[in-house]
Design a protein around this motif. Sequence first.
Motif, PDB file in Angstrom:
ATOM      1  N   GLN A 151      90.882  79.787  57.669  1.00 37.57           N
ATOM      2  CA  GLN A 151      92.030  79.213  58.371  1.00 37.57           C
ATOM      3  C   GLN A 151      91.880  77.705  58.587  1.00 37.57           C
ATOM      4  OE1 GLN A 151      93.065  81.545  61.756  1.00 37.57           O
ATOM      5  NE2 GLN A 151      94.640  80.117  62.494  1.00 37.57           N
ATOM      6  N   GLN A 152      92.963  76.963  58.364  1.00 40.00           N
ATOM      7  CA  GLN A 152      92.981  75.510  58.602  1.00 40.00           C
ATOM      8  C   GLN A 152      94.314  75.139  59.250  1.00 40.00           C
ATOM      9  OE1 GLN A 152      91.604  74.708  54.324  1.00 40.00           O
ATOM     10  NE2 GLN A 152      90.606  73.041  55.415  1.00 40.00           N
ATOM     11  N   LEU A 153      94.588  73.845  59.323  1.00 40.08           N
ATOM     12  CA  LEU A 153      95.832  73.369  59.949  1.00 40.08           C
ATOM     13  C   LEU A 153      96.622  72.532  58.952  1.00 40.08           C
ATOM     14  CD1 LEU A 153      94.420  71.973  63.329  1.00 40.08           C
ATOM     15  CD2 LEU A 153      95.541  74.185  63.000  1.00 40.08           C
ATOM     16  N   LEU A 154      97.949  72.622  59.054  1.00 37.69           N
ATOM     17  CA  LEU A 154      98.845  71.774  58.266  1.00 37.69           C
ATOM     18  C   LEU A 154      99.631  70.921  59.251  1.00 37.69           C
ATOM     19  CD1 LEU A 154     100.030  71.493  55.266  1.00 37.69           C
ATOM     20  CD2 LEU A 154     101.922  72.869  56.117  1.00 37.69           C
ATOM     21  N   VAL A 155      99.569  69.612  59.070  1.00 37.14           N
ATOM     22  CA  VAL A 155     100.257  68.697  59.999  1.00 37.14           C
ATOM     23  C   VAL A 155     101.018  67.642  59.199  1.00 37.14           C
ATOM     24  CG1 VAL A 155      98.563  69.005  61.864  1.00 37.14           C
ATOM     25  CG2 VAL A 155      98.220  67.180  60.180  1.00 37.14           C
ATOM     26  N   GLY A 156     101.880  66.902  59.898  1.00 36.29           N
ATOM     27  CA  GLY A 156     102.570  65.785  59.266  1.00 36.29           C
ATOM     28  C   GLY A 156     101.561  64.716  58.885  1.00 36.29           C
ATOM     29  N   THR A 157     101.860  63.955  57.833  1.00 43.49           N
ATOM     30  CA  THR A 157     100.888  62.942  57.375  1.00 43.49           C
ATOM     31  C   THR A 157     100.611  61.900  58.465  1.00 43.49           C
ATOM     32  OG1 THR A 157     102.805  62.074  56.176  1.00 43.49           O
ATOM     33  CG2 THR A 157     101.070  63.022  54.855  1.00 43.49           C
ATOM     34  N   ASP A 158     101.557  61.736  59.419  1.00 39.58           N
ATOM     35  CA  ASP A 158     101.348  60.745  60.489  1.00 39.58           C
ATOM     36  C   ASP A 158     100.745  61.368  61.749  1.00 39.58           C
ATOM     37  OD1 ASP A 158     103.498  62.273  61.099  1.00 39.58           O
ATOM     38  OD2 ASP A 158     104.901  60.608  61.473  1.00 39.58           O
ATOM     39  N   SER A 159     100.348  62.635  61.691  1.00 36.90           N
ATOM     40  CA  SER A 159      99.830  63.320  62.885  1.00 36.90           C
ATOM     41  C   SER A 159      98.443  62.815  63.278  1.00 36.90           C
ATOM     42  CB  SER A 159      99.733  64.825  62.606  1.00 36.90           C
ATOM     43  OG  SER A 159      99.035  65.478  63.642  1.00 36.90           O
ATOM     44  N   ASP A 160      98.162  62.834  64.598  1.00 35.91           N
ATOM     45  CA  ASP A 160      96.837  62.450  65.097  1.00 35.91           C
ATOM     46  C   ASP A 160      95.887  63.653  65.154  1.00 35.91           C
ATOM     47  OD1 ASP A 160      97.660  59.867  65.471  1.00 35.91           O
ATOM     48  OD2 ASP A 160      98.322  60.222  67.544  1.00 35.91           O
ATOM     49  N   ILE A 161      96.396  64.839  64.899  1.00 38.38           N
ATOM     50  CA  ILE A 161      95.542  66.034  64.971  1.00 38.38           C
ATOM     51  C   ILE A 161      94.525  65.966  63.829  1.00 38.38           C
ATOM     52  CG2 ILE A 161      95.466  68.558  64.778  1.00 38.38           C
ATOM     53  CD1 ILE A 161      98.184  68.653  66.130  1.00 38.38           C
ATOM     54  N   ASP A 162      93.256  65.950  64.218  1.00 38.66           N
ATOM     55  CA  ASP A 162      92.202  65.699  63.236  1.00 38.66           C
ATOM     56  C   ASP A 162      91.021  66.642  63.422  1.00 38.66           C
ATOM     57  OD1 ASP A 162      91.253  64.227  61.124  1.00 38.66           O
ATOM     58  OD2 ASP A 162      90.130  62.848  62.410  1.00 38.66           O
ATOM     59  N   SER A 163      91.039  67.373  64.556  1.00 37.34           N
ATOM     60  CA  SER A 163      89.967  68.325  64.822  1.00 37.34           C
ATOM     61  C   SER A 163      90.585  69.512  65.543  1.00 37.34           C
ATOM     62  CB  SER A 163      88.885  67.698  65.700  1.00 37.34           C
ATOM     63  OG  SER A 163      89.340  67.654  67.039  1.00 37.34           O
ATOM     64  N   LEU A 164      89.833  70.598  65.587  1.00 37.98           N
ATOM     65  CA  LEU A 164      90.338  71.806  66.231  1.00 37.98           C
ATOM     66  C   LEU A 164      90.571  71.564  67.721  1.00 37.98           C
ATOM     67  CD1 LEU A 164      91.153  74.530  65.267  1.00 37.98           C
ATOM     68  CD2 LEU A 164      88.790  75.306  65.526  1.00 37.98           C
ATOM     69  N   ASP A 165      89.743  70.696  68.339  1.00 35.70           N
ATOM     70  CA  ASP A 165      89.926  70.358  69.761  1.00 35.70           C
ATOM     71  C   ASP A 165      91.307  69.770  70.018  1.00 35.70           C
ATOM     72  OD1 ASP A 165      87.531  71.231  70.607  1.00 35.70           O
ATOM     73  OD2 ASP A 165      86.539  69.256  70.616  1.00 35.70           O
ATOM     74  N   ASP A 166      91.808  69.039  69.035  1.00 32.19           N
ATOM     75  CA  ASP A 166      93.090  68.355  69.220  1.00 32.19           C
ATOM     76  C   ASP A 166      94.264  69.315  69.378  1.00 32.19           C
ATOM     77  OD1 ASP A 166      91.743  65.965  68.938  1.00 32.19           O
ATOM     78  OD2 ASP A 166      92.230  65.730  66.809  1.00 32.19           O
ATOM     79  N   VAL A 167      94.112  70.586  69.002  1.00 32.87           N
ATOM     80  CA  VAL A 167      95.268  71.494  69.088  1.00 32.87           C
ATOM     81  C   VAL A 167      95.458  72.070  70.488  1.00 32.87           C
ATOM     82  CG1 VAL A 167      95.179  72.184  66.655  1.00 32.87           C
ATOM     83  CG2 VAL A 167      94.115  73.645  68.381  1.00 32.87           C
ATOM     84  N   LYS A 168      94.460  71.895  71.360  1.00 33.47           N
ATOM     85  CA  LYS A 168      94.587  72.457  72.720  1.00 33.47           C
ATOM     86  C   LYS A 168      95.866  71.936  73.376  1.00 33.47           C
ATOM     87  CE  LYS A 168      89.914  73.772  73.800  1.00 33.47           C
ATOM     88  NZ  LYS A 168      89.482  73.693  72.395  1.00 33.47           N
ATOM     89  N   GLY A 169      96.711  72.871  73.844  1.00 29.82           N
ATOM     90  CA  GLY A 169      97.944  72.480  74.541  1.00 29.82           C
ATOM     91  C   GLY A 169      99.087  72.088  73.625  1.00 29.82           C
ATOM     92  N   THR A 170      98.860  72.027  72.305  1.00 29.95           N
ATOM     93  CA  THR A 170      99.960  71.661  71.398  1.00 29.95           C
ATOM     94  C   THR A 170     100.650  72.938  70.895  1.00 29.95           C
ATOM     95  OG1 THR A 170      98.627  71.736  69.382  1.00 29.95           O
ATOM     96  CG2 THR A 170      98.669  69.639  70.578  1.00 29.95           C
ATOM     97  N   GLU A 171     101.842  72.760  70.352  1.00 31.28           N
ATOM     98  CA  GLU A 171     102.572  73.910  69.802  1.00 31.28           C
ATOM     99  C   GLU A 171     102.218  74.070  68.325  1.00 31.28           C
ATOM    100  OE1 GLU A 171     106.621  74.595  70.688  1.00 31.28           O
ATOM    101  OE2 GLU A 171     106.588  73.241  72.412  1.00 31.28           O
ATOM    102  N   VAL A 172     101.688  75.237  68.012  1.00 30.66           N
ATOM    103  CA  VAL A 172     101.258  75.489  66.631  1.00 30.66           C
ATOM    104  C   VAL A 172     101.939  76.766  66.144  1.00 30.66           C
ATOM    105  CG1 VAL A 172      99.290  75.861  65.095  1.00 30.66           C
ATOM    106  CG2 VAL A 172      99.027  74.394  67.106  1.00 30.66           C
ATOM    107  N   CYS A 173     102.624  76.688  65.018  1.00 28.03           N
ATOM    108  CA  CYS A 173     103.300  77.890  64.526  1.00 28.03           C
ATOM    109  C   CYS A 173     102.459  78.619  63.482  1.00 28.03           C
ATOM    110  CB  CYS A 173     104.683  77.577  63.958  1.00 28.03           C
ATOM    111  SG  CYS A 173     104.702  76.660  62.408  1.00 28.03           S
ATOM    112  N   SER A 174     102.709  79.917  63.422  1.00 25.19           N
ATOM    113  CA  SER A 174     102.154  80.753  62.367  1.00 25.19           C
ATOM    114  C   SER A 174     103.070  81.970  62.255  1.00 25.19           C
ATOM    115  CB  SER A 174     100.705  81.125  62.641  1.00 25.19           C
ATOM    116  OG  SER A 174     100.140  81.626  61.436  1.00 25.19           O
ATOM    117  N   VAL A 175     102.550  83.053  61.732  1.00 22.46           N
ATOM    118  CA  VAL A 175     103.423  84.185  61.449  1.00 22.46           C
ATOM    119  C   VAL A 175     103.003  85.425  62.235  1.00 22.46           C
ATOM    120  CG1 VAL A 175     104.021  85.789  59.583  1.00 22.46           C
ATOM    121  CG2 VAL A 175     104.299  83.357  59.259  1.00 22.46           C
ATOM    122  N   THR A 176     104.002  86.105  62.782  1.00 15.15           N
ATOM    123  CA  THR A 176     103.784  87.331  63.535  1.00 15.15           C
ATOM    124  C   THR A 176     103.091  88.366  62.651  1.00 15.15           C
ATOM    125  OG1 THR A 176     105.941  86.811  64.436  1.00 15.15           O
ATOM    126  CG2 THR A 176     104.984  88.906  65.103  1.00 15.15           C
ATOM    127  N   GLY A 177     102.091  89.032  63.206  1.00 14.92           N
ATOM    128  CA  GLY A 177     101.385  90.052  62.423  1.00 14.92           C
ATOM    129  C   GLY A 177     100.284  89.481  61.553  1.00 14.92           C
TER     130      GLY A 177
END
Length: 297
Positions: A151-177
């Motif tokens: 598992q990894q993350l997909l973000v906008g090219t201008d996003s500051d998210i650069d580590s797993l710590d950065d996702v705390k409190g942010t909205e992250v989508c994925s798929v049910t099930g």
Amino acid sequence: MGHIQKVRAAAVALALAGALAACGDAGDDGDEGSDVEVQENAADEFDDGTRMKELADAGSVTIGVKFDQPGIGFKGATDDAPVGFDPEIGKILAADLGIAPEDITWKETISDNREPFLQNGTVDLVIASYSITDERRQVVGQAGPYYVTGQQLLVGTDSDIDSLDDVKGTEVCSVTGSTSLENIEAEGAKPRGFDTYSECVDQVLNGTVDAMTTDGAILLGYAAENPDQLKVVVEPFSEERYGVGYSIDAPEMCEWITETIEDAQDDGAWATAFEATLGQSGVETPDPPAMDECPAA
Ligand code: GLU
């Protein structure tokens, strides 16, 4: 992810973009990578009363795959058949039953309906980026793994998210099930579940969510389609072992699936399938993973 890794991820994404465009051209006749040898008189190879014998006698099989995951399982609106590594694995299994690619019925499965489709007989097999888990193995059979990703993350090219710590409190989508949605919640993100990954990626593109998360192999396909807008970040933080799903009422399928894939690993058909699909990105063909032993009958 450090600078070098980012550059490497971007290079892979770019290479995949080119490869997918090439795939699109080759895909018009719908048969790239499918030079599998269809077994003659296959029905004679299987014991009466087995699901394999039934399928070989019927001369057709219904396989659930994803339709919206470039490189893994993808079918454009006007395409006759899906393309990707998962359909290629499906063709290898069908060929062993004496069933040619054109006699396979492809059924779109989304993450949340894979178990029900196997339980109610909508499909005979699920080959759909379907991670093997103990929970799923309570209700369906899963033979494999035929491929391992993480598992990894997909973000906008201008996003500051650069580590797993950065996702705390942010909205992250994925798929049910999916396993991905559960994992990201455990990392402290606010999970947003959708039915499909294509809906989820649209939320990243229009800025409604901060990131999308699922298997790296899936994310690279989306990044490749939108290299100016999307990038894959962070090292894989889970192990996703893709298995072939079958009905728990047909446990005899496990040995057959396992042996057929092991033969394909040995005779080069597995590598050919990889090279024609995921490998088009320039990703080196990995050593095939060792398959699990089947549960004792
Ligand atoms: N491989 C993971 C799973 O089976 C995520 C990808 C998917 O949802 O298909 O849940």
